[in-house]
Structures are given as C-alpha cells and as structure tokens.
Design an enzyme around this catalytic site. Structure first.
Site, PDB file in Angstrom:
ATOM      1  N   ASP A  17       0.494  -1.858  -0.206  1.00  0.00           N
ATOM      2  CA  ASP A  17       0.394   0.330  -0.421  1.00  0.00           C
ATOM      3  C   ASP A  17       0.949   1.237   0.082  1.00  0.00           C
ATOM      4  O   ASP A  17       0.357   1.901  -0.201  1.00  0.00           O
ATOM      5  CB  ASP A  17      -1.041   0.159   1.122  1.00  0.00           C
ATOM      6  CG  ASP A  17      -2.065  -0.665   0.575  1.00  0.00           C
ATOM      7  OD1 ASP A  17      -2.816  -1.142  -0.277  1.00  0.00           O
ATOM      8  OD2 ASP A  17      -2.976  -1.400   1.858  1.00  0.00           O
ATOM      9  N   TYR A  61      -9.405  -0.217   1.530  1.00  0.00           N
ATOM     10  CA  TYR A  61      -9.915  -0.086   3.707  1.00  0.00           C
ATOM     11  C   TYR A  61      -9.304   1.297   3.991  1.00  0.00           C
ATOM     12  O   TYR A  61      -8.643   2.447   3.399  1.00  0.00           O
ATOM     13  CB  TYR A  61      -8.562  -0.703   3.909  1.00  0.00           C
ATOM     14  CG  TYR A  61      -8.660  -2.688   4.381  1.00  0.00           C
ATOM     15  CD1 TYR A  61      -9.005  -2.097   5.573  1.00  0.00           C
ATOM     16  CD2 TYR A  61      -8.370  -3.274   4.254  1.00  0.00           C
ATOM     17  CE1 TYR A  61      -9.163  -3.521   6.767  1.00  0.00           C
ATOM     18  CE2 TYR A  61      -9.358  -4.490   4.212  1.00  0.00           C
ATOM     19  CZ  TYR A  61      -9.110  -4.135   5.782  1.00  0.00           C
ATOM     20  OH  TYR A  61      -9.795  -5.957   6.471  1.00  0.00           O
TER      21      TYR A  61
HETATM   22 CU   LIG Z   1      -8.735  -6.945   6.806  1.00  0.00          CU
END
Ligand SMILES: [Cu+2]
Ligand SMILES: *[C@@H]1O[C@H](CO)[C@@H](O)[C@H](O)[C@H]1NC(C)=O
Ligand SMILES: *[C@@H]1O[C@H](CO)[C@@H](O)[C@H](O)[C@H]1NC(C)=O
Ligand SMILES: *[C@@H]1O[C@H](CO)[C@@H](O)[C@H](O)[C@H]1NC(C)=O
Length: 676
Positions: A322, A410
């Site tokens: 990420d 996320y």
């Molecule tokens: Cu997770």
C-alpha cells in the site's frame, strides 16, 4: 541563511532550553516537507531539464531528499552557520523508463538524473489509475459482458489492482488489472464485485492488453450494504448525549512550522506522499538533567503488505504494497473535525504532486490533539499506615498525531501517541470495507470446497488476508551509537537445598552483534527487547535504553518461496535491526510495484553487518491475520493493534513523579454552546 533574530530563536530552542512556549513564526527546518511553491519549482526545473526528449513525462513521487544525518545533527548544534542543502527526490516515467532525478532547490538545477533499469516500478499515480479504469467503459467486449449480466453500464465503477510478481524472469510491462463493481442502489461498491471479468491495462501506453470474461457469478445484492447514516432506516440505536473535551485555556502544545512542542516532548512532523507521517528529532526533556535527550531521529511507516489468500484467477495476485504501490501518504484523506478527531484537535495540511508535477493539497491531513480519555498515569492509595490514608493520583494526558489513509477499500487510522512518561505508542486502526469475492453461495451448508474466506452475506465471500505494517524506527537513544539487547526470560530449576521452590525465571541478556542476531519472531518465548546506549549509564550503572513492547505476534506464515513472500519478506520477522544507511528506507523495496524481492529489508540484512554500538535502525512489523466475520459487513468496525517504545533505565527514576494534574475545569451547563 535565516536572519539573525530567527537564528537566535533556533539556537534558543536547539540548545534545549526548558522554555517551551515560543511564539515565533515558522522557521526554516531542513526536514520540512517540500512546500507547494517548492514542489512547483521542482516541476519547472525537471521539465526544463527535458530529461526524456520526445516523451511525455509523468511524476510518480516527489519528496524531500533529506540531508545526510550528520549534516542535520551538526546543523542542530549550530543552525546559523551551516544551512543543509534543500533537495527533492523525483521519480518520473517517460518512454517506458523510470528516472531518479535529484533537484537542488537552492541551485535551481537538476544535480543527478539516472535511469533505473532494475526490477519493479515506482508508485502509481491517481491519474493513470483513473484513466485505466475509464478504458473499460468504452471497450466493446467489456460492455457486452456487462449487458450479458443484465447490468447497467452507468452503475459500473472500476478499480486498478497492482499485480505483484510470480517468478517471471523478465518481469511484466507496467500493467494493472482492472476489476469492476456495481453501485445501483448503494455507494458500497466493494460489497458488489462483478466477478469473472478482468482487463489488463498497460499504464505506460494506456492500452488494454488482455481481456477475459471467465465466469458468471451473481453480483451480491445492494440491500444491507449501505453505511451512510442518511440512508439508514429505523429502528436506530439509542443516541448518545452530548460529549466533548474542554480545554478552556487552549491546548498545552504549540506548533511552530512543523515542530511540535508539548510538555516534555519536542519533535518535527512531516508529510510524505509515500510514507504519510514522518516524525523526526523526537527528544524528551529530562527534569533532573535539565536538558532534552534524543530518542528518535526519524520514524515512519515504511511499507504495508496486504496479501490475500484467495487462489482464484481474479484474486491470487492481490498481494498489495500500500505504501510502495499506491502511496500511503497520497491516499491520506482530509480529517473531519469532531468525527475523526476530538473537539480540541488542531489540523495540518499535506502537499503532494500530481502526475503532471503540479502540487496538490490534502487539507487537514493530520490532526494533533491531547487525549484525555479518563485514564490514570499513576496512582497509589496507602492504607497501611495506622490512622492515615495517603492517596495520590495523576490523570493521563497524552499527545496524539493522527492520519487516516484510505487505500482503496481499507481505511487505516494511524496514531503516534507521545506520553509524558516518555512512552511512544504506535497504533493502527483498520476500518472501512473488506475486499469480498462474489460467490454462488447463499448459505454455508452449500459449501463443499475451499472458498478462501467467510461467507458474510448472500453471495458475499470475505477473503482471508493479512496486513503487515513495518515501521522504520531510527532510534538514537541519547546519541547515535546504540546496541540492541535481547533478553530472554528463562525458566531455571531449583535444587531443593536452596529453596522450597522448584523453579524461577531469570533474565539472560544477549547484545546482538550482527543483523542475524536481531531478527526476531515474537511469541515463542518471553523476551525483553531493548535499544540501549552502551556508552551512557545511569548513576547506578544501567545502560540507558528504550524498551520495545510488542503488540500481537502476527507475522507472515506464507512459505518463504511464495513469490508474494519473497517480495514482502520483511513480514517474516517482527523485529529487525540494521545499521543506519540513508538509502535503506523502504522495507518492501524502493520500486515495490512488481518488485522481485531483490531490494528489500530481508536482502539488505543478509549482509549481516555489525550492529553493536553503532547507529542502528529498529524495524518493527505490526501484523494482523484477518479472518473476516459477519460483523465486518457491510463496513468493519475499527480493529486496532499497536506497540510501544518505553523508557527503560533511561531516566534515573519515575519521570512523571512531579507532573501536575491539569487544572480542574468547573463543569458548567454547556448547552448554550451546543450546536442546534
Ligand atoms: Cu483486513
Ligand atoms: C503526450 O500527451 C499529449 C496530451 O495528452 C498527447 O497528445 C501526445 O500524444 C503525448 N505524446 C506522447 C509521445 O506520448
Ligand atoms: C547502503 O545501502 C545500499 C542498499 O542496500 C547499499 O547499496 C550501499 O552499499 C549501502 N551503503 C553503505 C555505506 O553500506
Ligand atoms: C442546561 O441549560 C439548558 C438551557 O439553559 C436547560 O434546558 C437544561 O435543562 C440544563 N441542563 C442541565 C443538566 O442542567
């Protein structure tokens, strides 16, 4: 050079006066992130140098090329005489080549420019992901696949996924896979994947290279996926009454440019489009010594590795980095006052560079606030003295620096919390949306084979995955020369002549000589992990130190020869120690996208360099194994994990003995202050 009066202020501060509240305007600090005007100049200088004639240039990373550590440290001692160079590090792509360009802002020129021809690619830009996603919409085979499924094209949204690496010798072109989702009655696109369709897009040519429509799976229904308050239908849970944190005299911290001072702490806070928060030069005031003492030189999240455990064709390659692929800082989002941060928070903006080199702002990217959560920093009630009761209590107040990065589905809530006791607490909260796979199943009774996840709702499979965040912690405990001490608690049998006891435990200390001595998988044996300065002792003779208090012991359990694991090899150990090296920053490799694992922490560490009584960097992997459950649907409540660095024989005695509780606030009826 800064003018004389500002230099005086700098000296005043860096000679470590205990007067904390300076009211100067922003002073130049060589670790300040690049300002918007500096970013614009970088663009002009890079474009002006025309590094890739005939090709369009895209900017993938622009950040401060920080001065050498020794330069910074000597500047701190004498800020008037030596001004460290102001440089930017730039990664560009043009003509299918990656360049590393260093710009000197004081000389207005490019001072180095080289083509990188190793494996892996720089961070993706937002613009190219958007362009790749858009390609699908006008691609006839794709629109045919959408109508074959009876779906409306205008309700389809696509996302770009990095592809990792699976042992190909030559590597791949710089491609992503584009996968799509369906809105039609919800904003929770991630709960409505359109499975089976994959476009492979070359980001350099912005062309579709491959397309397939492999299978038809029902798109999970929109019902029950909404998370917006405005879309919820009764019944509702009982409402909370008004609540706030009140600081009638204002906060106890001050922010001067990027330097934050709070009670006994001072540190520099910067923003980087790859790492997000960067904390530098954190020092703590020692009342007995009447001086600030160094703790952290530079600390940040170096990488986040998120491998999924689903082997189906549309999923096996989901092994994300990420920070190195998407930019953890670039994905940071503006914080919402009173929701993301309490009423007493102060906000700071962050700056990044768009694909064409133009600077952009993330407003309110950080919030800084004092946390008063009703906890106790220390207490004792003494009722053992006949006829008396002694009671002393001090409430805990700490300072939090928060950022939220929303990397696709996320949301990571990243807190750096400084405590008066000298502890630094690192917390990451995971929330937002799971990645789910569309599935034919509507009940667990139907499932016969491996499905790589949990059935969360009808046709909705929450895939197993991990999150590994690795922190780069360049500790300089009372100076740069530090050692890593690993103490194991060992059970010892007692021969019955000494004591009626059969066993006790004792501490077996081992100072790590080289890198291999300091690679640690936590959880098997109880251990005390310390970074000490072997050259500085307390009055009674203990080396001054900071202790690492680990969090959960989740580390990668993938096989070492799994390609994802070769790339994310840092996740195999919770603790690593390396000698300081300015170019060893990114634990998953500088060029993480499609990296082949040849430039990462595990590889650097193979040199097995000496780390005793040296300038060392502690790396800590904060891991989560995530087996999704129904409560994570349609949006997951925050799951937090963290660890601490806590003084250990750093101070001569309890450093918060003489703290005073904050002034009492008389609790008046504040209704008149409430918003309607
Ligand atoms: Cu997770
Ligand atoms: C550069 O970008 C412009 C505008 O998007 C485009 O028209 C041109 O074809 C591009 N040139 C190259 C060499 O890719
Ligand atoms: C610093 O690290 C890089 C990358 O691992 C390496 O190439 C270089 O030789 C190192 N420098 C020193 C002085 O060890
Ligand atoms: C606070 O004041 C408001 C209006 O002045 C009043 O309606 C309310 O009952 C008061 N609340 C308390 C807890 O005294």
């Amino acid at each position: 050079m800064a003018n004389a009066s500002s230099c005086r202020i700098l000296i005043f501060f860096f000679l470590l006066s205990n007067t904390l509240f300076l009211t100067s305007t922003h002073q130049y600090h060589p670790l300040d992130p690049l300002t918007p005007s500096e970013l614009s100049r970088v663009r002009t200088i890079v474009k002006g140098s025309n590094p890739s004639p005939g090709f369009n240039l895209t900017f993938h990373y622009v950040g401060l090329d920080e001065p050498d550590k020794q330069t910074i440290l000597s500047w701190i001692l004498d800020p008037c005489t030596k001004k460290p160079p102001r440089r930017a590090l730039v990664n560009t792509r043009a003509g299918k080549k990656t360049r590393e360009i260093v710009v000197d802002l004081s000389k207005n020129s490019v001072i180095s420019n080289r083509v990188y021809d190793g494996d892996g690619y720089p961070m993706l830009t937002f613009e190219e992901q958007i362009a790749a996603n858009k390609l699908a919409m006008s691609y006839a085979p794709f629109t045919a696949s959408i109508s074959k499924r009876g779906l409306k094209l205008e309700e389809v949204v696509c996302e770009s996924f990095t592809i990792g690496w699976y042992g190909e010798k030559m590597g791949n072109n710089r491609v992503v896979r584009v996968m799509c989702y369906y809105l039609d009655g919800t904003v929770n696109l991630y709960m409505r994947p359109i499975e089976g369709i994959t476009l492979t897009v070359d980001l350099d040519t912005m062309k579709i290279m491959k397309y397939y429509d492999r299978l038809m799976v029902p798109v999970p229904k929109a019902e029950g996926t909404e998370y917006r308050g405005s879309e919820q239908k009764p019944p509702f849970v009982q409402s909370l009454k008004a609540i706030t944190v009140l600081q009638p005299e204002g906060p106890s911290f001050s922010i001067d440019g990027n330097t934050v001072r709070w009670v006994n702490w001072v540190f520099h806070l910067g923003f980087d489009m790859r790492a997000g928060q960067v904390i530098s030069l954190a020092s703590i005031y020692d009342l007995d010594k009447d001086e600030y003492r160094r703790v952290l030189y530079r600390a940040y999240i170096s990488e986040l590795f998120v491998p999924y455990m689903d082997l189906t064709e549309e999923w096996y390659y989901r092994t994300f980095f990420d920070a190195g692929e998407y930019g953890f800082g670039l994905c940071a989002v503006p914080l919402e006052p009173l929701r993301d941060c309490p009423a007493n928070a102060v906000f700071m903006d962050g700056y990044f560079t768009g694909q064409d080199g133009t600077p952009g702002t993330i407003p309110n990217v950080f919030c800084i606030f004092e946390r008063h959560a009703g906890d106790v920093i220390w207490r004792h009630t003494e009722s053992g003295i006949p006829g008396r009761v002694v009671r002393e209590v001090r409430p805990e107040v700490s300072l939090v620096v928060r950022m939220v990065s929303a990397v696709g589905n996320y949301d990571y809530i990243v807190d750096w919390e400084f405590k008066q006791s000298g502890t630094i607490k690192f917390t990451v909260g995971l929330t937002g949306l799971l990645e789910v796979r569309g599935s034919i199943y509507t009940h667990t009774d139907q499932i016969q084979e491996e499905v790589y996840g949990t059935l969360l709702a009808e046709n909705t499979m929450g895939a197993h995955h991990d999150h590994f965040l690795i922190y780069h912690l360049d500790l300089d405990v009372d100076g740069d020369a530090n050692s890593f001490v690993k103490s194991t608690l060992q059970t010892t049998r007692v021969s019955n002549t000494i004591s009626p006891r059969k066993s006790y435990w004792t501490v077996v200390r081992e100072t790590a000589k080289t890198e291999s001595n300091a690679r640690i998988q936590l959880g098997s044996k109880p251990a005390e992990l310390l970074v000490v300065n072997p050259n500085k002792k307390t009055k009674v003779g203990n080396p001054v130190g900071y202790r690492l208090i680990p969090g959960s012991a989740a580390g990668s359990i993938l096989s070492d020869d799994d390609y994802a694991q070769i790339r994310g090899a840092f996740s195999k150990y919770h603790v690593w120690v390396t000698p300081y090296n300015k170019s060893e920053k990114w634990a998953g490799g500088l060029y993480a996208d499609q990296s082949q694992g040849d430039d990462n922490l595990a590889i650097w560490s193979l040199r097995n360099r000496e780390i005793e009584n040296k300038d060392i960097v502690l790396w800590y992997t904060l891991g989560f194994h995530h087996v999704p459950c129904q409560e994570d649907f349609p949006l997951m409540p925050t799951l937090s994990g963290g660890f601490e660095l806590r003084p250990a024989n750093f101070f001569e005695h309890n450093p918060v003995l003489k703290i005073k509780p904050p002034k009492d606030v008389m609790w008046t009826n504040c209704s008149s202050l409430m918003k309607a």
